[in-house]
Motif scaffolding. Structure first.
Motif, PDB file in Angstrom:
ATOM      1  N   ALA A 126       0.601   1.145 -10.959  1.00 25.25           N
ATOM      2  CA  ALA A 126      -0.710   0.694 -10.459  1.00 25.25           C
ATOM      3  C   ALA A 126      -1.181  -0.704 -11.060  1.00 25.25           C
ATOM      4  O   ALA A 126      -1.985  -1.673 -10.659  1.00 25.25           O
TER       5      ALA A 126
ATOM      6  N   GLU B  91      -1.433  -1.186  -4.399  1.00 21.53           N
ATOM      7  CA  GLU B  91      -2.268  -0.199  -3.843  1.00 21.53           C
ATOM      8  C   GLU B  91      -2.038   1.188  -3.607  1.00 21.53           C
ATOM      9  O   GLU B  91      -1.554   1.530  -2.841  1.00 21.53           O
TER      10      GLU B  91
ATOM     11  N   ARG C 131       0.946  -1.119   0.108  1.00 20.95           N
ATOM     12  CA  ARG C 131       0.228  -0.073  -0.005  1.00 20.95           C
ATOM     13  C   ARG C 131       0.873   1.199   0.046  1.00 20.95           C
ATOM     14  O   ARG C 131       1.698   1.495   0.988  1.00 20.95           O
TER      15      ARG C 131
ATOM     16  N   ARG D 269      -6.285   5.640  -7.018  1.00 20.73           N
ATOM     17  CA  ARG D 269      -7.246   6.758  -6.370  1.00 20.73           C
ATOM     18  C   ARG D 269      -6.358   8.054  -6.211  1.00 20.73           C
ATOM     19  O   ARG D 269      -5.411   7.972  -5.629  1.00 20.73           O
TER      20      ARG D 269
ATOM     21  N   THR E 287      -2.557   5.183  -3.590  1.00 16.56           N
ATOM     22  CA  THR E 287      -3.450   6.454  -3.236  1.00 16.56           C
ATOM     23  C   THR E 287      -2.739   7.640  -3.591  1.00 16.56           C
ATOM     24  O   THR E 287      -1.492   7.666  -2.900  1.00 16.56           O
TER      25      THR E 287
END
Length: 383
Positions: A30, A36, A2, A56, A38
């Motif tokens: 990604a 993951e 992450r 995201r 962001t």
């Protein structure tokens, strides 16, 4: 894995290279399936965040200070709070900061220190000594304080060129893990396959691509165009990009009666198509890392007239892929334009060599290095 990343200006309307590098690298990370991602980005009010497939992207409206400081700068009052909230939501294994000179990077360093989460930073700019005095002083103060803090807070710094790695070391990064990952080229978009044939006669079509800020030298490009035309060279200039200097540059064009020779096209979506219509790229910058616009122009078969700051000279060999000019010298750029306008064979030779050199630059290579850095797989390398 992450990842919580900080990359300012990541919007559809941005003309800057640092955020385009981030978009290319983030998209490839990604797509790997085990990341993951962001991304939090400070953007101008009204700008749309860039869509990075698989990631995201959270936009935070910022206050634009570029007209005050003479360089691209956004500050967002809510960025620290947003970082705390996102960190709690994402629970990242690692943080990423894109650049040393953005508000988001300062917040990323603070987040790393507060939470103990490892930080990886990508550095894009090298030595600042050739900047004009007020920018040099401001940039040096920033580097000595905030920039140095970001470097010292980082487990790893990914530098886009050898000269940037040297600059990172000068900021106290000698004990920080540093690796060089040269910028790449999207060869599916930037290529010379349908390039407009170079004509033996007619105007030499020059192009400037980048933010209209002092350190990129757009004022030098406009001055050089005026000098070249005054000396009898048939040269035109398209300016692609936007920024705080646009109005002043347009006023200069009007005052020097260059309206028929210079076009300000603003932010354009298909830069590659514009490059394939050009004969030469102007990059009279005062500081660089590894300029994306230069690599992309070279991939399109466009030779480069550039300043001799490190970063430019790492990719453009004088007389091989383009021509070097003294940093800040509009007279040198004008002379180079006049020479190329009169010698189209040299222009062809330089363009062909530029295309071959750009072929070695890929985003896959850059993404691989970033992935290794984020996962902590790199071994200590001297800067």
């Amino acid at each position: 894995m992450r990842v919580l990343a900080f990359s300012d200006h990541l919007s559809e309307q941005s003309s800057g290279g640092a955020e385009r590098v981030a978009a290319q690298v983030y998209g490839r990370l990604a797509a790997r399936g085990d990341v993951e991602l962001t991304v939090v980005s400070v953007v101008r009010p009204g700008h749309r965040c860039l869509d990075v497939p698989g990631a995201r992207v959270v936009g935070i409206p910022g206050t634009d200070l570029s007209g005050v400081v003479g360089a691209e700068m956004l500050l967002a009052r809510g960025l620290g709070r947003a970082a705390r909230e996102l960190h709690a939501q994402v629970r990242p294994d690692v943080l990423h900061a894109n650049g040393l000179h953005f508000h988001g990077s300062a917040v990323a360093a603070g987040t790393a220190r507060r939470t103990g989460t490892p930080l990886v930073t990508t550095a894009h700019l090298g030595d600042l000594s050739a900047l004009r005095p007020w920018l040099r002083v401001g940039g040096t103060v920033w580097d000595a304080t905030i920039g140095a803090r970001v470097v010292r807070s980082s487990r790893t710094v990914v530098a886009v060129s050898a000269s940037v790695a040297t600059h990172v070391a000068s900021l106290g990064g000698r004990s920080t893990q540093t690796v060089v990952a040269p910028n790449g080229v999207d060869h599916a978009s930037y290529h010379d396959r349908d390039r407009r044939p170079l004509r033996d006669h007619g105007p030499l079509r020059a192009v400037f691509v980048g933010r209209l800020v002092d350190n990129k030298g757009p004022h030098v490009a406009v001055d050089a165009l005026a000098r070249a035309r005054a000396a009898g060279a048939d040269v035109t200039l398209d300016v692609l990009g936007d920024g705080p200097m646009r109005r002043a540059l347009q006023a200069t064009v009007e005052a020097r009666h260059l309206g028929g020779s210079v076009r300000f096209l603003g932010h354009v979506d298909d830069v590659a198509a514009r490059l394939r219509q050009a004969d030469v790229l102007l990059r009279p910058s005062f500081t660089e890392g590894l300029p994306l616009a230069v690599l992309e122009a070279m991939a399109c078969g466009v030779p480069v007239v550039c300043s001799t700051v490190p970063g430019n000279t790492e990719v453009v060999a004088d007389g091989v892929h383009g021509l070097h000019c003294r940093t800040g010298s509009a007279a040198d750029v004008a002379a180079a334009l006049g020479g190329l306008a009169a010698d189209r064979e040299t222009l062809r030779r330089l363009g062909a060599a530029a295309t071959r050199a750009a072929a070695d630059h890929t985003w896959e290579r850059s993404a691989d290095v970033h992935a290794d850095a984020l996962e902590g797989r790199l071994q200590l390398q001297p800067a």
